[in-house]
Design an enzyme around this catalytic site. Sequence first.
Site, PDB file in Angstrom:
ATOM      1  N   SER A  36      99.726  14.647  37.719  1.00  0.00           N
ATOM      2  CA  SER A  36     100.066  15.005  36.355  1.00  0.00           C
ATOM      3  C   SER A  36     101.322  14.243  35.974  1.00  0.00           C
ATOM      4  O   SER A  36     102.318  14.271  36.699  1.00  0.00           O
ATOM      5  CB  SER A  36     100.310  16.515  36.227  1.00  0.00           C
ATOM      6  OG  SER A  36     100.728  16.844  34.921  1.00  0.00           O
ATOM      7  N   ASN A  52      89.953  -0.449  14.012  1.00  0.00           N
ATOM      8  CA  ASN A  52      91.138  -1.292  14.132  1.00  0.00           C
ATOM      9  C   ASN A  52      90.860  -2.737  13.711  1.00  0.00           C
ATOM     10  O   ASN A  52      91.660  -3.366  13.008  1.00  0.00           O
ATOM     11  CB  ASN A  52      91.651  -1.287  15.573  1.00  0.00           C
ATOM     12  CG  ASN A  52      92.209   0.057  15.994  1.00  0.00           C
ATOM     13  OD1 ASN A  52      92.572   0.882  15.167  1.00  0.00           O
ATOM     14  ND2 ASN A  52      92.266   0.271  17.292  1.00  0.00           N
ATOM     15  N   PHE A 102      90.753   9.274  21.642  1.00  0.00           N
ATOM     16  CA  PHE A 102      91.258   8.377  22.680  1.00  0.00           C
ATOM     17  C   PHE A 102      92.607   8.914  23.107  1.00  0.00           C
ATOM     18  O   PHE A 102      93.542   8.984  22.302  1.00  0.00           O
ATOM     19  CB  PHE A 102      91.389   6.959  22.121  1.00  0.00           C
ATOM     20  CG  PHE A 102      92.006   5.964  23.070  1.00  0.00           C
ATOM     21  CD1 PHE A 102      91.357   5.579  24.221  1.00  0.00           C
ATOM     22  CD2 PHE A 102      93.248   5.400  22.789  1.00  0.00           C
ATOM     23  CE1 PHE A 102      91.916   4.656  25.096  1.00  0.00           C
ATOM     24  CE2 PHE A 102      93.823   4.474  23.643  1.00  0.00           C
ATOM     25  CZ  PHE A 102      93.151   4.094  24.807  1.00  0.00           C
ATOM     26  N   PHE A 116      88.469   8.679  27.039  1.00  0.00           N
ATOM     27  CA  PHE A 116      87.852   8.593  25.714  1.00  0.00           C
ATOM     28  C   PHE A 116      86.754   9.644  25.605  1.00  0.00           C
ATOM     29  O   PHE A 116      85.857   9.703  26.439  1.00  0.00           O
ATOM     30  CB  PHE A 116      87.259   7.196  25.505  1.00  0.00           C
ATOM     31  CG  PHE A 116      86.788   6.941  24.097  1.00  0.00           C
ATOM     32  CD1 PHE A 116      87.658   6.497  23.117  1.00  0.00           C
ATOM     33  CD2 PHE A 116      85.466   7.170  23.733  1.00  0.00           C
ATOM     34  CE1 PHE A 116      87.233   6.263  21.818  1.00  0.00           C
ATOM     35  CE2 PHE A 116      85.022   6.944  22.444  1.00  0.00           C
ATOM     36  CZ  PHE A 116      85.904   6.490  21.483  1.00  0.00           C
ATOM     37  N   ASN A 191      88.919  -9.375  27.891  1.00  0.00           N
ATOM     38  CA  ASN A 191      90.210  -9.703  28.464  1.00  0.00           C
ATOM     39  C   ASN A 191      89.957 -10.240  29.871  1.00  0.00           C
ATOM     40  O   ASN A 191      88.800 -10.369  30.300  1.00  0.00           O
ATOM     41  CB  ASN A 191      91.177  -8.511  28.434  1.00  0.00           C
ATOM     42  CG  ASN A 191      90.682  -7.324  29.250  1.00  0.00           C
ATOM     43  OD1 ASN A 191      89.940  -7.471  30.220  1.00  0.00           O
ATOM     44  ND2 ASN A 191      91.112  -6.125  28.870  1.00  0.00           N
ATOM     45  N   LEU A 220      94.610 -13.029  27.554  1.00  0.00           N
ATOM     46  CA  LEU A 220      95.327 -13.026  28.831  1.00  0.00           C
ATOM     47  C   LEU A 220      96.672 -12.312  28.735  1.00  0.00           C
ATOM     48  O   LEU A 220      97.573 -12.605  29.497  1.00  0.00           O
ATOM     49  CB  LEU A 220      95.542 -14.467  29.298  1.00  0.00           C
ATOM     50  CG  LEU A 220      94.297 -15.360  29.372  1.00  0.00           C
ATOM     51  CD1 LEU A 220      94.701 -16.799  29.687  1.00  0.00           C
ATOM     52  CD2 LEU A 220      93.312 -14.830  30.393  1.00  0.00           C
ATOM     53  N   GLY A 221      96.797 -11.397  27.782  1.00  0.00           N
ATOM     54  CA  GLY A 221      98.053 -10.680  27.627  1.00  0.00           C
ATOM     55  C   GLY A 221      99.182 -11.614  27.238  1.00  0.00           C
ATOM     56  O   GLY A 221      99.065 -12.426  26.313  1.00  0.00           O
ATOM     57  N   GLY A 224      98.602 -15.413  26.639  1.00  0.00           N
ATOM     58  CA  GLY A 224      97.883 -15.946  25.486  1.00  0.00           C
ATOM     59  C   GLY A 224      96.388 -15.737  25.558  1.00  0.00           C
ATOM     60  O   GLY A 224      95.912 -14.647  25.881  1.00  0.00           O
ATOM     61  N   ASP A 253      92.519  -5.647  19.665  1.00  0.00           N
ATOM     62  CA  ASP A 253      91.819  -5.506  18.379  1.00  0.00           C
ATOM     63  C   ASP A 253      92.509  -6.344  17.308  1.00  0.00           C
ATOM     64  O   ASP A 253      91.854  -6.953  16.461  1.00  0.00           O
ATOM     65  CB  ASP A 253      91.795  -4.036  17.950  1.00  0.00           C
ATOM     66  CG  ASP A 253      91.150  -3.127  18.981  1.00  0.00           C
ATOM     67  OD1 ASP A 253      90.330  -3.623  19.782  1.00  0.00           O
ATOM     68  OD2 ASP A 253      91.480  -1.931  19.001  1.00  0.00           O
TER      69      ASP A 253
END
Length: 323
Positions: A36, A52, A102, A116, A191, A220-221, A224, A253
């Site tokens: 938790s 989105n 979500f 989700f 991704n 790729l975060g 890029g 998104d």
Amino acid sequence: MRIAVTGSIATDHLLTFPGRFTDQLLADRLDTVSLSFLADRMDVRRGGVAANIAFGLARLGLAPVLVGAAGVDFADYQLWLKEHGVDVDFVRISDTLHTARFVCTTDRDQNQIATFYAGAMAEAREIDLAAAGTFDLVVVAPDDPAAMLRHTGHCRRTGTPFAADPSQQLARLDRDAVRELVDGARFLFTNAYEAALLTERSGWSEEEVLERVGTWVTTLGAEGVVIRRAGQPALTVAAVPAKEVADPTGVGDGFRAGFLAGLARNWPDERAAQLGCALATTVLESVGTQEYPLSGDALLTRIAGAYGPDAAREVGPALAGVA
């Protein structure tokens, strides 16, 4: 360009955990995890992948058609989207179920653990895309799996170009379903992790996937994005540096919205990806997936800083009206 964005419409419950998830995991107890995390912040926001993306397209001056299923609690959210330029006439509203939820916890390293709940999204399989008319492109984003397959089948039967964006649903799709969703797509979005999962689930190598899609776009975060086509050199576009990181939810998104908005204006892949990266960073610096501030001038400043004045000059006229 008339674009339909099919997929999830949800309410996001975004929680912030001040520690690191990895500090709480015991290597020899991973088979019986019971944890938790005490969050010190919660934000309730509008979300859902399709909503989105559609919201981002509308903010960039397009008129996207949102196609998905929402619940009896959708009225305020529906008005918000409509006021921001999204066509919501083809959203199915359940008589009994609530809009999908979500619930996502983010730690100090921007790692996320999420759950989700589908809710009304389960009724998306009842939507007939033909009722919304014809489109130049249909985005098949994460949704009820039967709905995703139905929309993809409609696109194949009618010869409508489609973009496959299975992302979160890859975890529950079998090989045949993954292949059916991907094969023949004009664009495939993943991704880096999803790219590896897609090849594992489909049983196809990366080369075999590229033979079956037009363009494979992999985010790729912070590194890029890479854009690949069969028989061509890969195109890598650097990310736009963030001034601060507020919340990574919805960043992918945002990239999709920017990239598709560029393609809708017939920009080359590189310029479209640069706009996508600029919008993605704008989302990253805000809490919530649709609450980010946006202006054409701010986007141009980001693009000029990351990619040079020539890039900003080329895309400037199209962003002049963004506010």
